[in-house]
Motif scaffolding. Structure first.
Motif, PDB file in Angstrom:
ATOM      1  N   ARG A  97       0.836  -1.186   0.000  1.00 11.53           N
ATOM      2  CA  ARG A  97       0.000   0.000   0.000  1.00 11.53           C
ATOM      3  C   ARG A  97       0.880   1.248   0.000  1.00 11.53           C
ATOM      4  O   ARG A  97       2.026   1.215   0.444  1.00 11.53           O
ATOM      5  CB  ARG A  97      -0.955   0.025   1.190  1.00 11.53           C
ATOM      6  CG  ARG A  97      -0.298   0.188   2.547  1.00 11.53           C
ATOM      7  CD  ARG A  97      -1.350   0.082   3.651  1.00 11.53           C
ATOM      8  NE  ARG A  97      -0.781   0.282   4.978  1.00 11.53           N
ATOM      9  CZ  ARG A  97      -1.455   0.120   6.109  1.00 11.53           C
ATOM     10  NH1 ARG A  97      -2.748  -0.277   6.072  1.00 11.53           N
ATOM     11  NH2 ARG A  97      -0.878   0.339   7.275  1.00 11.53           N
ATOM     12  N   ILE A 151       2.685  -5.114   3.100  1.00  8.67           N
ATOM     13  CA  ILE A 151       1.888  -5.354   4.289  1.00  8.67           C
ATOM     14  C   ILE A 151       1.522  -6.812   4.501  1.00  8.67           C
ATOM     15  O   ILE A 151       1.220  -7.210   5.637  1.00  8.67           O
ATOM     16  CB  ILE A 151       0.605  -4.495   4.311  1.00  8.67           C
ATOM     17  CG1 ILE A 151      -0.257  -4.763   3.075  1.00  8.67           C
ATOM     18  CG2 ILE A 151       0.952  -3.023   4.452  1.00  8.67           C
ATOM     19  CD1 ILE A 151      -1.623  -4.088   3.132  1.00  8.67           C
ATOM     20  N   SER A 202       1.648  -3.315  11.508  1.00  3.51           N
ATOM     21  CA  SER A 202       0.520  -2.365  11.472  1.00  3.51           C
ATOM     22  C   SER A 202      -0.802  -3.019  11.101  1.00  3.51           C
ATOM     23  O   SER A 202      -1.866  -2.450  11.376  1.00  3.51           O
ATOM     24  CB  SER A 202       0.824  -1.232  10.485  1.00  3.51           C
ATOM     25  OG  SER A 202       1.073  -1.750   9.191  1.00  3.51           O
ATOM     26  N   VAL A 203      -0.771  -4.214  10.492  1.00  2.00           N
ATOM     27  CA  VAL A 203      -2.012  -4.856  10.058  1.00  2.00           C
ATOM     28  C   VAL A 203      -2.202  -6.229  10.700  1.00  2.00           C
ATOM     29  O   VAL A 203      -3.262  -6.851  10.536  1.00  2.00           O
ATOM     30  CB  VAL A 203      -2.076  -4.995   8.524  1.00  2.00           C
ATOM     31  CG1 VAL A 203      -1.867  -3.651   7.859  1.00  2.00           C
ATOM     32  CG2 VAL A 203      -1.089  -6.022   8.002  1.00  2.00           C
ATOM     33  N   ASP A 239      -5.707   5.429   9.334  1.00  2.00           N
ATOM     34  CA  ASP A 239      -4.315   5.259   8.885  1.00  2.00           C
ATOM     35  C   ASP A 239      -4.164   4.195   7.805  1.00  2.00           C
ATOM     36  O   ASP A 239      -3.100   4.081   7.187  1.00  2.00           O
ATOM     37  CB  ASP A 239      -3.413   4.892  10.070  1.00  2.00           C
ATOM     38  CG  ASP A 239      -3.094   6.091  10.955  1.00  2.00           C
ATOM     39  OD1 ASP A 239      -2.538   5.874  12.055  1.00  2.00           O
ATOM     40  OD2 ASP A 239      -3.410   7.226  10.544  1.00  2.00           O
ATOM     41  N   ASP A 240      -5.209   3.400   7.583  1.00  2.00           N
ATOM     42  CA  ASP A 240      -5.165   2.404   6.514  1.00  2.00           C
ATOM     43  C   ASP A 240      -5.494   3.015   5.151  1.00  2.00           C
ATOM     44  O   ASP A 240      -5.408   2.325   4.136  1.00  2.00           O
ATOM     45  CB  ASP A 240      -6.156   1.278   6.803  1.00  2.00           C
ATOM     46  CG  ASP A 240      -5.784   0.480   8.038  1.00  2.00           C
ATOM     47  OD1 ASP A 240      -6.704   0.156   8.835  1.00  2.00           O
ATOM     48  OD2 ASP A 240      -4.590   0.172   8.212  1.00  2.00           O
ATOM     49  N   MET A 243      -9.753  -7.218   5.086  1.00  2.00           N
ATOM     50  CA  MET A 243      -9.329  -6.142   5.989  1.00  2.00           C
ATOM     51  C   MET A 243     -10.454  -5.832   6.964  1.00  2.00           C
ATOM     52  O   MET A 243     -11.538  -5.402   6.548  1.00  2.00           O
ATOM     53  CB  MET A 243      -8.978  -4.886   5.180  1.00  2.00           C
ATOM     54  CG  MET A 243      -7.932  -5.133   4.105  1.00  2.00           C
ATOM     55  SD  MET A 243      -7.397  -3.626   3.272  1.00  2.00           S
ATOM     56  CE  MET A 243      -8.919  -3.158   2.442  1.00  2.00           C
ATOM     57  N   LEU A 267     -10.893  -1.549  10.147  1.00  2.00           N
ATOM     58  CA  LEU A 267     -10.108  -0.560   9.404  1.00  2.00           C
ATOM     59  C   LEU A 267     -10.010   0.745  10.172  1.00  2.00           C
ATOM     60  O   LEU A 267     -10.943   1.143  10.892  1.00  2.00           O
ATOM     61  CB  LEU A 267     -10.715  -0.328   8.024  1.00  2.00           C
ATOM     62  CG  LEU A 267     -10.416  -1.441   7.017  1.00  2.00           C
ATOM     63  CD1 LEU A 267     -11.421  -1.426   5.872  1.00  2.00           C
ATOM     64  CD2 LEU A 267      -9.003  -1.302   6.496  1.00  2.00           C
ATOM     65  N   PHE A 319      -5.796  -7.889   9.241  1.00  5.02           N
ATOM     66  CA  PHE A 319      -5.831  -8.242   7.823  1.00  5.02           C
ATOM     67  C   PHE A 319      -5.476  -9.709   7.648  1.00  5.02           C
ATOM     68  O   PHE A 319      -4.643 -10.245   8.397  1.00  5.02           O
ATOM     69  CB  PHE A 319      -4.833  -7.401   7.033  1.00  5.02           C
ATOM     70  CG  PHE A 319      -5.163  -5.932   6.905  1.00  5.02           C
ATOM     71  CD1 PHE A 319      -6.177  -5.341   7.657  1.00  5.02           C
ATOM     72  CD2 PHE A 319      -4.454  -5.132   6.024  1.00  5.02           C
ATOM     73  CE1 PHE A 319      -6.472  -3.999   7.539  1.00  5.02           C
ATOM     74  CE2 PHE A 319      -4.735  -3.782   5.882  1.00  5.02           C
ATOM     75  CZ  PHE A 319      -5.738  -3.217   6.644  1.00  5.02           C
ATOM     76  N   TYR A 321      -3.912   0.487  -2.603  1.00  4.40           N
ATOM     77  CA  TYR A 321      -3.468  -0.887  -2.341  1.00  4.40           C
ATOM     78  C   TYR A 321      -3.129  -1.575  -3.660  1.00  4.40           C
ATOM     79  O   TYR A 321      -3.913  -1.523  -4.614  1.00  4.40           O
ATOM     80  CB  TYR A 321      -4.549  -1.661  -1.599  1.00  4.40           C
ATOM     81  CG  TYR A 321      -4.628  -1.280  -0.137  1.00  4.40           C
ATOM     82  CD1 TYR A 321      -5.111  -0.035   0.258  1.00  4.40           C
ATOM     83  CD2 TYR A 321      -4.196  -2.155   0.855  1.00  4.40           C
ATOM     84  CE1 TYR A 321      -5.152   0.338   1.595  1.00  4.40           C
ATOM     85  CE2 TYR A 321      -4.249  -1.800   2.197  1.00  4.40           C
ATOM     86  CZ  TYR A 321      -4.717  -0.550   2.550  1.00  4.40           C
ATOM     87  OH  TYR A 321      -4.761  -0.197   3.875  1.00  4.40           O
TER      88      TYR A 321
END
Length: 125
Positions: free
Chosen positions: A38, A48, A63-64, A89-90, A83, A86, A68, A94
Motif C-alpha cells: 500500500r 503489508i 501495522s495490520v 491510517d489504513d 481487511m 479498518l 488483515f 493498495y
C-alpha cells in the motif's frame, strides 16, 4: 504476459471491513509468492502481507497483524486481502503483486515484482 488486476476498494468508516481481490493471468499461479502493498499520500510504498507459493505460509506487517488476512485460491488464480477493523491510517492505494520472496515482510520488497494498477481504500473517522 503477467497481469494482475485489483478490485474491492472503496470508502468505509473506521471499524469497517473490506475485501480486496487480485485476479491474475499469464503465470503458473500456484507456485508464485504473492503480496499486498500500500502507498499512502506522501509516503513510500510498503509491503503489508504476503503468502508463500510453497506452503501457504503468511507474513504481515505489524501495522495490520491481527486485522488483515491474506489468502489465495489456486483454482481461480486469485488472491485476496480481508481487511477488518479498518482505521483512518489504513487509507492508501493498495497494490497486489507477485513477490520473489515471502519469508518476511522485509524480504518481500526485494527483487522483481509484477504489479497491479492499484485500488483506493479510504477510511473515514
Amino acid at each position: 504476459q503477467v497481469q494482475l488486476v485489483e478490485s474491492g476498494g472503496g470508502s468505509v468508516q473506521s471499524g469497517g471491513s473490506l475485501r480486496l481481490s487480485c485476479a491474475t493471468s499469464g503465470l503458473t499461479f500456484q507456485y508464485w509468492h504473492l503480496g499486498w502493498f500500500r502507498q499512502a499520500p506522501q509516503e513510500e510504498r510498503e509491503g503489508i502481507a504476503c503468502i508463500s507459493g510453497l506452503d501457504n505460509s503468511t507474513h504481515y506487517a505489524d501495522s495490520v497483524q491481527g486485522r488483515f488476512t491474506i489468502s489465495r485460491d489456486n483454482n481461480k488464480s486469485e488472491f485476496y486481502l480481508q481487511m477488518n477493523n479498518l482505521k483512518p491510517d489504513d487509507t492508501a492505494i493498495y497494490y497486489c503483486a507477485t513477490v520473489p520472496f515471502c519469508v518476511s515482510i522485509t524480504a518481500m520488497v526485494y527483487g522483481d515484482h509484477n504489479w497491479g494498477r492499484g485500488t483506493q481504500v479510504t477510511v473515514s473517522s
